[in-house]
Every structure is written in C-alpha cells, then in structure tokens.
Write a protein that holds these residues in place. Structure first.
Motif, short mmCIF file in Angstrom:
data_model
loop_
_atom_site.label_atom_id
_atom_site.label_comp_id
_atom_site.label_asym_id
_atom_site.label_seq_id
_atom_site.Cartn_x
_atom_site.Cartn_y
_atom_site.Cartn_z
N GLU A 311 0.85 -1.20 0.00
CA GLU A 311 0.00 0.00 0.00
C GLU A 311 0.89 1.25 0.00
N GLY A 312 1.93 1.20 0.82
CA GLY A 312 2.87 2.32 0.88
C GLY A 312 3.56 2.54 -0.46
N LEU A 313 3.94 1.43 -1.08
CA LEU A 313 4.62 1.49 -2.38
C LEU A 313 3.72 2.14 -3.43
N VAL A 314 2.46 1.69 -3.46
CA VAL A 314 1.50 2.23 -4.43
C VAL A 314 1.29 3.73 -4.17
N ALA A 315 1.18 4.08 -2.87
CA ALA A 315 0.95 5.48 -2.51
C ALA A 315 2.13 6.36 -2.92
N SER A 316 3.35 5.82 -2.80
CA SER A 316 4.51 6.67 -3.10
C SER A 316 4.93 6.61 -4.57
N HIS A 317 4.33 5.70 -5.34
CA HIS A 317 4.68 5.63 -6.77
C HIS A 317 3.43 5.56 -7.63
N PRO A 318 2.59 6.60 -7.53
CA PRO A 318 1.31 6.54 -8.27
C PRO A 318 1.50 6.55 -9.79
N GLN A 319 2.70 6.96 -10.26
CA GLN A 319 2.93 6.93 -11.70
C GLN A 319 3.22 5.53 -12.19
N VAL A 320 3.59 4.64 -11.27
CA VAL A 320 3.94 3.27 -11.66
C VAL A 320 2.81 2.30 -11.31
N PHE A 321 2.26 2.48 -10.10
CA PHE A 321 1.22 1.55 -9.64
C PHE A 321 -0.09 2.27 -9.38
N GLU A 322 -1.13 1.72 -9.96
CA GLU A 322 -2.45 2.33 -9.83
C GLU A 322 -3.16 1.83 -8.57
N SER A 323 -3.07 0.54 -8.33
CA SER A 323 -3.78 -0.04 -7.18
C SER A 323 -3.24 -1.42 -6.90
N ILE A 324 -3.73 -1.96 -5.79
CA ILE A 324 -3.33 -3.31 -5.40
C ILE A 324 -4.60 -4.12 -5.24
N ARG A 325 -4.55 -5.38 -5.67
CA ARG A 325 -5.72 -6.22 -5.46
C ARG A 325 -5.31 -7.66 -5.15
N GLY A 326 -6.29 -8.42 -4.65
CA GLY A 326 -6.03 -9.80 -4.29
C GLY A 326 -6.21 -10.04 -2.81
N GLU A 327 -5.89 -11.25 -2.40
CA GLU A 327 -6.09 -11.68 -1.01
C GLU A 327 -4.84 -12.43 -0.56
N GLY A 328 -4.54 -12.31 0.72
CA GLY A 328 -3.45 -13.09 1.29
C GLY A 328 -2.16 -12.88 0.54
N LEU A 329 -1.51 -13.97 0.14
CA LEU A 329 -0.27 -13.88 -0.63
C LEU A 329 -0.53 -14.14 -2.11
N MET A 330 -1.72 -13.76 -2.56
CA MET A 330 -2.06 -13.78 -3.98
C MET A 330 -2.43 -12.34 -4.33
N LEU A 331 -1.40 -11.56 -4.66
CA LEU A 331 -1.60 -10.13 -4.80
C LEU A 331 -1.24 -9.66 -6.21
N GLY A 332 -1.91 -8.60 -6.64
CA GLY A 332 -1.64 -8.03 -7.94
C GLY A 332 -1.48 -6.53 -7.83
N LEU A 333 -0.47 -6.01 -8.51
CA LEU A 333 -0.30 -4.56 -8.60
C LEU A 333 -0.72 -4.15 -10.00
N VAL A 334 -1.73 -3.29 -10.07
CA VAL A 334 -2.17 -2.78 -11.37
C VAL A 334 -1.18 -1.69 -11.78
N CYS A 335 -0.59 -1.85 -12.96
CA CYS A 335 0.49 -0.95 -13.37
C CYS A 335 -0.04 0.17 -14.26
N ARG A 336 0.67 1.29 -14.27
CA ARG A 336 0.38 2.37 -15.24
C ARG A 336 1.16 2.13 -16.53
N PRO A 337 2.48 1.99 -16.46
CA PRO A 337 3.18 1.59 -17.68
C PRO A 337 2.86 0.13 -17.97
N ALA A 338 3.29 -0.37 -19.11
CA ALA A 338 3.03 -1.77 -19.45
C ALA A 338 3.59 -2.67 -18.36
#
Ligand SMILES: *Cc1c(COP(=O)(O)O)cnc(C)c1O
Length: 393
Positions: A311-338
């Motif tokens: 969450e901290g990573l996404v908050a500090s790099h909004p140009q790279v990561f749009e959001s985080i999704r998933g549960e437990g240790l099955m997580l996805g970072l939605v990216c801005r660049p490809a």
C-alpha cells in the motif's frame, strides 16, 4: 531456425540452477528474489528440506506401479485432503488443467447417471484460465487461448466477471455446473468476494446443478486459509487443486463430495501417472506442513505485512502503480506503464514478478516468507518503481 524446444513461451533470458527458500541462483551465481513462486507453485519455497526428504525417501523405494494397484501415498494424501476440505474423495492428476478436465467430466457424468444427460453444459467466467487442454481452452474461451485451435469443444457458456445477473440468466435446463476461480489468477488477480461466492452456491442449489471451484492458483493456503472459498463460508461440490499442492513436483487433484462423484465408477476416468508415489509423497508432506499449528496464521500475518508495505509502495509511486488487489499472498499490482516493463525493471533489481491480464504484475511468493524476506522484497520493488520512473518514456 526453430529452437529444439518448441518456442511457445516468451522466456526471459534467465536460467536458474539452484534455489533455496524464495531465492534462485543463476548459472553465473547471481541471486534473484523469487516473488512469483514459479506462478504460485513453490508454496514452501525452493528446495524445502522437508519436501526434498519426502521425495528422496520415496525415490529410493519406488517410483511407479500404475493405478492397477493401490498406492499407499495416494491414499494418505487423499485422506489428508478429505479430512481438511468439504470433499469426500479425490482423483489425482499431474497438472491443473487435468484436474479441471476431471471436474467437467464428473459434472456431466453426475447428471447423466441421474437420467439427465441433457444437463451437460458448464457456465464459466470470461477472462478465466483453466489450463491449455482442448477442453479447458474452450471452457475459458478468449481469443488468445483459442485462436487457430477450432473446432472447440462444445458445452461452455461464458458470462462476464462479477455479473451475478448474467450468471443466473445463463443457467438453463441444459446446465450441468458452473465453474469459477474464486480469485482469477491469470485473469489479473480478481476476487469475486464472499457475497458473490455465496450467491453462486445458492444459484446452483436452486437449479440442482454443481458448483465447481478452480482453486489451482488461489488454494493451498495462499489466501491464509487452506481453501480460498472458506472465507465465504460455503463449499463447492467439486474443486480442482494443483500448483502449490506439489510445491514444484507436478501434481494436481480433483476433489468432490460423494454425491457429486457418484457417476465416476471404475473405468470412467484414469491417468497413467496421476497420483504416482513420488508426487503423492511430496503432496502429503506439503499438506502436513501447511496443516501444522500456526502455519496458516503466519500466512495471514505475513500477508498483512506485505500488503501494508505494498500500500505504501503504491501510494509513493502513483505513476507506476495504480492499485493493489487480491487476497493473502495472492496479490496483484495494477500498473500504469506496461506490466511487462515493470517485470523487466524487476529483473534489473534481481526480483522476479509474474505478469497477468489487465496490466497486472502478480506477487505469489512462498507462503513461509520471513519478515526479513518481505522487507527485502519491498525494498527491491521500491527500486524497481524508481527504475521505471527514471526510464525514458
Ligand atoms: C495454472 C492454472 C491452471 C492450469 O494448470 P496447469 O498445471 O498449467 O495445467 C488452471 N487453472 C488455474 C486457475 C491456474 O492458475
């Protein structure tokens, strides 16, 4: 000129010769932190000493007898699965897609054996992934999986993700089952959520059809419970399991209630290697480890720490990561660049991530990651984000 290995994979120019826990070492001795877990497979890390011991022990005794005979390790693993799930019985396979094939065959047979052979269609979700057999590419549909492989197997009706109304409308007198990944993996780490899973259960009960869950990626402890559907307080009739169950040894299983499995009598299904002594020795040890006191508690705690960091990573790099999704240790970072660029930048930081649909990078680490390893992963992700930001657009 074509390579000796059929070029069906777009491989990174990396090759690893050794692993330990979440670490992989290349031929030249460079170490990479593996947060992809071989796509959710190495659930207990690479070269886990207990799994190595279980495999070695069995390898010295007996490799193969075939399913013409009883296989003690298979019976042991089946009992462990039955004791720790909704299921009463298990069929063993070598892969995930075979476990799903068994699930669909079982659902058709169930209705056939009850005098309803017209109930032979399965409702599936657009954007799903159930493997690469002819049956399972037809089940998932999607141009990427199916183009050029027609004619496709008949009998699947697809509805959009998250549309319970469409799901209800797709169920008719010819429907045998609905088949769903509780959390789409390849499809971009998209969770249905407990309410939707409960509604699916109710729809199936109303219609007298079977609920099939594909927990090949989201099962085996990955969400912090042994099975992802447990969070919804409901159970399927049939469930496909693979990936993490073998910890890296090829193994899958199709679990079912006694009722759902009632059509699968002797001679109706089989596999030469499925449930072989080696795979089942490893599978039983994987489950034994996961069922030990505190293991799943620790997965939940670890997942909390990782998620907070992300969450901290996404908050500090909004140009790279749009959001985080998933549960437990099955997580996805939605990216801005490809997402491919992010995975690529990860390699630069000796970090392994896995791309998924919808421009997501997946994080599917071993479930026994230590706090120090999580922090190391977060530091490398941070450097990955900085590298992406520094790259010329
Ligand atoms: C990986 C996967 C499969 C296919 O498993 P294979 O072992 O590659 O056949 C099926 N369903 C889901 C949800 C998966 O993640």
């Amino acid at each position: 000129m074509i390579s000796p290995v059929l070029p069906t994979y777009a491989r990174a120019p990396l090759s690893f010769v050794e692993g330990a826990g979440p670490w992989l070492t290349t031929e030249t001795g460079e170490r990479y932190l593996d947060l992809g877990g071989g796509i959710a497979v190495t659930a207990l890390g690479h070269a886990n000493p207990r799994l190595v011991a279980a495999l070695e022990r069995q390898a010295r005794r007996l490799w193969h007898t075939s399913n013409l005979y009883r296989i003690p390790n298979q019976e042991k693993l089946a009992q462990l699965l039955v004791d720790n799930s909704f299921a009463d019985t298990a069929f063993f396979t070598n892969s995930g897609t075979e476990a799903m094939e068994c699930a669909v065959k079982m659902a058709r047979k169930y209705h056939h054996a009850r005098g309803n052979p017209e109930r032979n269609r399965v409702v599936t979700i657009e954007g799903s992934f159930h493997g690469r057999t002819m049956g399972m590419i037809a089940a998932a549909g999607g141009d990427k999986l199916t183009r050029g492989f027609a004619p496709l197997l008949e009998g699947f009706d697809r509805v959009p993700f998250g549309d319970i109304g469409a799901l209800r409308a797709a169920i008719g007198p010819a429907t045998a089952a609905i088949a769903v990944e509780p959390i789409l993996g390849e499809g971009g780490i998209k969770a249905f959520g407990p309410e939707a899973l409960r509604e699916m259960r109710a729809l199936c009960d109303e219609a007298g059809i079977l609920l099939i869950f594909d927990e090949i990626q989201c099962g085996m402890g990955r969400t912090g419970r042994l099975w992802a559907h447990e969070w919804a307080g409901i159970a399927p009739d049939i469930m496909a399991v693979a990936k993490g169950i073998g910890g890296g040894f090829p193994l899958g299983a199709c679990l079912a209630t006694e009722d759902a499995a009632s059509g699968m009598t002797a001679g109706t299904h089989g596999s030469t290697y499925g449930g072989n002594p080696l795979g089942c020795a490893v599978g039983a040890e994987v489950l034994t480890v996961m069922l030990e006191d505190g293991f799943l508690d620790n997965v939940r705690r670890t997942a909390g720490r990782l998620r907070q960091g992300l969450e901290g990573l996404v908050a500090s790099h909004p140009q790279v990561f749009e959001s985080i999704r998933g549960e437990g240790l099955m997580l996805g970072l939605v990216c801005r660049p490809a997402n491919g660029d992010v995975v690529q930048a990860g390699y630069g930081q000796h970090l392994l991530l896995v791309p998924a649909a919808e421009n997501v990078v997946r994080i599917l680490p071993p479930l026994n990651l230590t706090d120090a390893e999580i922090d190391e992963g977060l530091a490398r992700l941070e450097r990955t984000a900085l590298a992406v930001e520094a790259a010329p657009a």
